[in-house]
Scaffold this active site. Sequence first.
Site, short mmCIF file in Angstrom:
data_model
loop_
_atom_site.label_atom_id
_atom_site.label_comp_id
_atom_site.label_asym_id
_atom_site.label_seq_id
_atom_site.Cartn_x
_atom_site.Cartn_y
_atom_site.Cartn_z
N GLU A 44 60.99 66.97 66.02
CA GLU A 44 60.09 67.54 65.01
C GLU A 44 60.77 68.65 64.22
O GLU A 44 61.92 69.00 64.47
CB GLU A 44 58.82 68.04 65.72
CG GLU A 44 58.10 66.90 66.44
CD GLU A 44 56.82 67.31 67.13
OE1 GLU A 44 56.60 68.52 67.33
OE2 GLU A 44 56.05 66.39 67.49
N CYS A 53 60.06 59.80 64.58
CA CYS A 53 59.55 59.18 65.81
C CYS A 53 60.69 58.66 66.68
O CYS A 53 61.77 58.32 66.18
CB CYS A 53 58.63 58.02 65.47
SG CYS A 53 57.08 58.50 64.70
N GLU A 55 60.95 55.79 68.10
CA GLU A 55 61.32 54.40 67.79
C GLU A 55 62.33 54.35 66.65
O GLU A 55 63.33 53.64 66.71
CB GLU A 55 60.08 53.61 67.37
CG GLU A 55 59.02 53.46 68.44
CD GLU A 55 57.99 54.60 68.43
OE1 GLU A 55 58.35 55.76 68.13
OE2 GLU A 55 56.82 54.31 68.72
N CYS A 86 53.58 53.98 65.72
CA CYS A 86 52.77 54.31 64.54
C CYS A 86 53.03 53.25 63.45
O CYS A 86 53.97 52.44 63.55
CB CYS A 86 53.12 55.71 64.04
SG CYS A 86 54.70 55.81 63.16
N CYS A 89 56.59 53.15 61.99
CA CYS A 89 57.59 52.55 62.90
C CYS A 89 57.39 51.04 63.01
O CYS A 89 58.37 50.30 63.14
CB CYS A 89 57.51 53.20 64.28
SG CYS A 89 58.17 54.89 64.26
N1 THU Z 1 55.52 59.84 67.71
C1 THU Z 1 56.52 59.02 68.11
O1 THU Z 1 57.65 59.46 68.36
N2 THU Z 1 56.25 57.69 68.23
C2 THU Z 1 55.02 57.14 68.06
O2 THU Z 1 54.88 55.93 68.16
C3 THU Z 1 53.87 57.98 67.75
C4 THU Z 1 54.19 59.39 67.37
C5 THU Z 1 55.78 61.28 67.64
C6 THU Z 1 55.82 61.86 66.25
C7 THU Z 1 55.46 63.30 66.54
O3 THU Z 1 56.64 64.01 66.89
C8 THU Z 1 54.58 63.25 67.78
O4 THU Z 1 54.78 61.96 68.34
C9 THU Z 1 53.09 63.44 67.48
O5 THU Z 1 52.67 62.62 66.46
#
Ligand code: THU
Length: 127
Positions: A44, A53, A55, A86, A89
């Site tokens: 982040e 993310c 993925e 999400c 992704c």
């Molecule tokens: N996030 C992922 O890494 N993968 C997902 O499939 C859903 C969300 C992360 C993004 C962010 O850093 C945190 O989860 C909260 O949304």
Amino acid sequence: MTYEEMIELAKEASRNAYAPYSKFAVGACVLTENDKIYKGCNFENSSYGLAICAERNAVGSAILDGERKIKAVAIYSPNMDNCTPCGACRQVLSEFKSDSGLDVIVKMGDGIKVYSLDELLPETFKL
Ligand code: THU
């Protein structure tokens, strides 16, 4: 490599997540057509919208190594079961779907659940 082992690798990856803002750690692991494995975690930023993310981080490593066809992705979050990718992704994964499809593996209770990317993202946008 079994799908259960892939979830274990995703779990390992989630330990390196950098998620000080959401406190939502995620790890992922992709398996390519050449039977290579690449891990990723989310990271982040204080400018929140820049979060990457797990993925997409794993997909990026596969691409960097010259891989172009992904057979499966495993996703793990210590925060929740059934942590499916999400929308962004899903679209990114669809670009590199292997000819035989792409399985999406998540942790579910003491076991795993397997989706196909096609069921999670029907009618994918494609140029
Ligand atoms: N996030 C992922 O890494 N993968 C997902 O499939 C859903 C969300 C992360 C993004 C962010 O850093 C945190 O989860 C909260 O949304």
